[in-house]
Design a protein around this motif. Sequence first.
Motif, short mmCIF file in Angstrom:
data_model
loop_
_atom_site.label_atom_id
_atom_site.label_comp_id
_atom_site.label_asym_id
_atom_site.label_seq_id
_atom_site.Cartn_x
_atom_site.Cartn_y
_atom_site.Cartn_z
N ILE A 12 0.84 -1.20 0.00
CA ILE A 12 0.00 0.00 0.00
C ILE A 12 0.87 1.25 0.00
O ILE A 12 2.01 1.23 0.45
CB ILE A 12 -0.95 0.07 1.21
N GLN A 13 0.27 2.31 -0.51
CA GLN A 13 0.89 3.62 -0.45
C GLN A 13 0.33 4.31 0.79
O GLN A 13 -0.86 4.60 0.85
CB GLN A 13 0.49 4.42 -1.72
N THR A 19 0.36 7.46 9.06
CA THR A 19 -0.90 6.76 8.75
C THR A 19 -1.18 5.72 9.82
O THR A 19 -0.32 4.91 10.17
CB THR A 19 -0.79 6.07 7.37
N PRO A 28 -6.77 2.31 1.71
CA PRO A 28 -6.17 1.60 0.57
C PRO A 28 -6.59 0.13 0.47
O PRO A 28 -6.73 -0.39 -0.63
CB PRO A 28 -4.66 1.69 0.86
#
Length: 155
Positions: A12-13, A19, A28
Amino acid sequence: MELRVNGQTCLIQPLRNATLLMEALRGPLGLTGTHQGCDTAQCGACTVLLNGRAVKSCNVLAVQAEGAEVQTIEGMAAPGEWHALQLAFSRHHALQCGFCTPGMLMRASAMKAEGVPPEPDAVRRALAGNICRCTGYEGIVAAICEWLEGGDAGL
Ligand code: FES
Ligand code: FES
């Protein structure tokens, strides 16, 4: 960032450096069964398992979960099947609106490994970090006690 979620490796970004695990799961990864309630580690709606331990995913950074096994409510049972704990919740009418339910199930699923005995007072203590606004907890506690009494069945 690479996360192991429900037995799968996911790339995932991150949304930003800080985050939260809850944000990574719901955003995501689209695993919206992990509910976002208080955002302040009080309600338990966002509870997931991190290496088998129940944690509040609004209180864990996504980077802290790298290299660990994350389990969400979506991975509790095989697709099309129910975990024994979910069936016990159904039998005991342990939910109404259902908002707290994924977190309750995740929290409860860690109790066997913690050695929580199948006794209402002990289960209520173990559930102290999970809030339900609807049910009065009776059905939830009864369902968890029944599941804990089942020994290794339905782990
Ligand atoms: S949203 Fe995490 S404990 Fe409430
Ligand atoms: S069933 Fe509504 S908050 Fe628990």
